[in-house]
Scaffold this motif. Structure first.
Motif, PDB file in Angstrom:
ATOM      1  N   ARG A 160       0.831  -1.203   0.000  1.00  0.00           N
ATOM      2  CA  ARG A 160       0.000   0.000   0.000  1.00  0.00           C
ATOM      3  C   ARG A 160       0.864   1.251   0.000  1.00  0.00           C
ATOM      4  O   ARG A 160       0.628   2.184  -0.776  1.00  0.00           O
ATOM      5  N   GLU A 161       1.881   1.270   0.855  1.00  0.00           N
ATOM      6  CA  GLU A 161       2.717   2.470   0.909  1.00  0.00           C
ATOM      7  C   GLU A 161       3.512   2.638  -0.375  1.00  0.00           C
ATOM      8  O   GLU A 161       3.750   3.761  -0.822  1.00  0.00           O
ATOM      9  N   TRP A 162       3.947   1.517  -0.972  1.00  0.00           N
ATOM     10  CA  TRP A 162       4.635   1.618  -2.261  1.00  0.00           C
ATOM     11  C   TRP A 162       3.730   2.289  -3.288  1.00  0.00           C
ATOM     12  O   TRP A 162       4.181   3.138  -4.066  1.00  0.00           O
ATOM     13  N   GLY A 163       2.460   1.933  -3.292  1.00  0.00           N
ATOM     14  CA  GLY A 163       1.526   2.551  -4.227  1.00  0.00           C
ATOM     15  C   GLY A 163       1.338   4.029  -3.960  1.00  0.00           C
ATOM     16  O   GLY A 163       1.325   4.845  -4.893  1.00  0.00           O
ATOM     17  N   TRP A 164       1.203   4.406  -2.693  1.00  0.00           N
ATOM     18  CA  TRP A 164       1.059   5.824  -2.358  1.00  0.00           C
ATOM     19  C   TRP A 164       2.297   6.614  -2.786  1.00  0.00           C
ATOM     20  O   TRP A 164       2.192   7.679  -3.386  1.00  0.00           O
ATOM     21  N   GLY A 171       3.417  12.623  -9.422  1.00  0.00           N
ATOM     22  CA  GLY A 171       2.683  13.876  -9.393  1.00  0.00           C
ATOM     23  C   GLY A 171       1.211  13.736  -9.065  1.00  0.00           C
ATOM     24  O   GLY A 171       0.460  14.702  -9.129  1.00  0.00           O
ATOM     25  N   ASP A 172       0.774  12.539  -8.717  1.00  0.00           N
ATOM     26  CA  ASP A 172      -0.629  12.297  -8.388  1.00  0.00           C
ATOM     27  C   ASP A 172      -0.777  12.140  -6.878  1.00  0.00           C
ATOM     28  O   ASP A 172      -0.402  11.122  -6.318  1.00  0.00           O
ATOM     29  N   GLU A 173      -1.327  13.161  -6.235  1.00  0.00           N
ATOM     30  CA  GLU A 173      -1.522  13.108  -4.792  1.00  0.00           C
ATOM     31  C   GLU A 173      -2.986  12.894  -4.430  1.00  0.00           C
ATOM     32  O   GLU A 173      -3.361  12.969  -3.260  1.00  0.00           O
ATOM     33  N   SER A 174      -3.813  12.583  -5.437  1.00  0.00           N
ATOM     34  CA  SER A 174      -5.244  12.441  -5.196  1.00  0.00           C
ATOM     35  C   SER A 174      -5.569  11.229  -4.331  1.00  0.00           C
ATOM     36  O   SER A 174      -6.597  11.220  -3.643  1.00  0.00           O
TER      37      SER A 174
END
Length: 307
Positions: A160-164, A171-174
Motif C-alpha cells: 500500500r505504501e509503495w503505491g502511495w 505527481g498524483d496526490e489524489s
C-alpha cells in the motif's frame, strides 16, 4: 546515614552495571549471528545502509528489550528484524514496478506456507531460515496460520505504501491517505510480525495465554514507531528524491503528531497494566520497546543512517 546511602548507591550501581553487561553480551552475540546471516546472503545485503552500525543497532535494540534472555532466545527476534529491513529495502527502494512488489509478496507467502525458496530470491531464503527455526518451537504448529497472516499484513502494508509513494512521485496526490488510514498501514514497520515471531519462539505459556492482548499493545507501539520515525526522518524524506511518504506530508504538523504520540503512549501504558501481572516479562518487553523507539527516534537517530 551516609554509610547506608553509600551502600544503597553501590547496590544500584552494581545492578545497573549488571544490566549493562547483559545488554553488551546479548548485543555481541546477536551482532555475530546477524553478521553471519549477511555473509550467507551477500546479494540481499548489498545496499549501502547495511553496514555494521545497522546490524549492531538491531542487535542492541533487541538486547535492551530483554536483558534476562539468552542469545538463543533472541535469535529469531534479531533475524526477523533484520529480515524486515531487507524486505523494506527490496520493496521501498529497489522495486520500480508493482509486478516486482507482487512477486516479492508471492515468494514470501509461499515460503511461509512451507515452500522451498528459489535460488533467485535470497529474501525468501532468509525468511525460510526464520521459518525453519520456528518450526522447531513447540508453540509454532498451533500458531503458524497466525504467523503467516501477520506476515501478510506486513507485506500488504508495504505494498500500500509503495503505491502511495509511487503515485506521489508521479505527481498524483489524489490518492494519498488520511492520517488514520496511514496509521492503519503501520504494519509496514514489521514490528508486529517480529514480536509475534519472538513470542512463538520462546513459547512461554503465560505469554501465549494472552497473546491477543499482547498483540493489541504491540500494534499501538507499532504506530508510535511509525510516527516518531516520521518526525526524525522528515527532512530526509523530503530531500531524498522519491523518499518515503511521511505523516507530515498529510496535512498535520509536528505539534499534532507529538500529541498523537502522547495519546498512543498513554493507551499503551493502560493496556500494559493488567499484563504486568499475567505475563510480566512480555509486558516489560513491550514497555521497553516503547521506551526505546520513542527515545531512539526522538533523539533524531535512524537505523538507516545516511542513504
Amino acid at each position: 546515614m551516609t554509610a547506608v546511602a553509600t551502600r544503597g548507591d553501590a547496590a544500584r550501581d552494581l545492578s545497573s552495571g549488571a544490566a549493562l553487561a547483559a545488554i553488551g553480551v546479548l548485543t555481541m552475540a546477536g551482532q555475530r549471528d546477524l553478521s553471519n546471516r549477511v555473509r550467507a546472503y551477500p546479494d540481499l545485503f548489498t545496499g549501502r545502509p547495511f553496514d555494521a552500525a545497522l546490524i549492531g543497532g538491531v542487535a542492541y535494540a533487541t538486547a535492551c528489550n530483554m536483558t534476562w534472555a539468552s542469545p538463543a532466545d533472541l535469535r529469531v527476534a534479531n533475524r526477523a528484524a533484520l529480515w524486515v529491513f531487507a524486505l523494506d529495502w527490496q520493496v521501498d527502494t529497489l522495486a520500480v514496478a508493482a509486478e516486482q512488489v507482487d512477486e516479492i509478496t508471492a515468494n514470501c507467502l509461499a515460503v511461509a506456507d512451507g515452500a522451498v525458496p528459489g535460488p533467485g530470491s535470497p529474501l525468501a531464503g532468509f525468511l525460510a531460515d526464520i521459518r525453519d527455526e520456528l518450526l522447531a518451537a513447540p508453540a509454532f504448529a498451533a500458531y503458524a496460520p497466525l504467523w503467516r497472516a501477520e506476515l501478510r499484513r506486513t507485506l500488504a502494508a508495504m505494498t500500500r505504501e509503495w503505491g502511495w509513494k509511487s503515485a506521489r512521485a508521479a505527481g498524483d496526490e489524489s490518492g494519498l491517505p488520511d492520517v488514520d488510514t496511514y496509521l492503519d498501514a503501520a504494519d509496514n514497520t514489521g514490528l508486529a510480525w517480529v514480536n509475534l515471531s519472538h513470542w512463538l519462539r520462546t513459547g512461554e505459556p503465560d505469554c501465549l495465554d494472552v497473546l491477543d492482548e499482547l498483540r493489541s499493545v504491540g500494534r499501538q507501539v507499532q504506530q508510535v514507531l511509525r510516527l516518531v520515525n516520521d518526525l526524525a526522518t522528515y527532512e530526509r524524506d523530503v530531500t531524498w528524491g522519491e523518499g518515503d511518504l511521511n505523516v507530515l506530508m498529510l496535512g498535520v504538523d509536528r505539534a499534532w503528531v507529538t500529541g498523537r504520540v502522547g495519546e498512543l503512549v498513554d493507551g499503551c501504558v493502560d493496556l500494559l497494566a493488567p499484563l504486568r501481572t499475567s505475563c510480566p516479562r512480555e509486558a516489560t518487553y513491550l514497555a521497553r520497546q516503547l521506551g526505546f523507539v520513542t527515545r531512539f527516534y526522538g533523539g533524531g537517530a535512524d537505523f538507516w543512517g545516511r542513504l
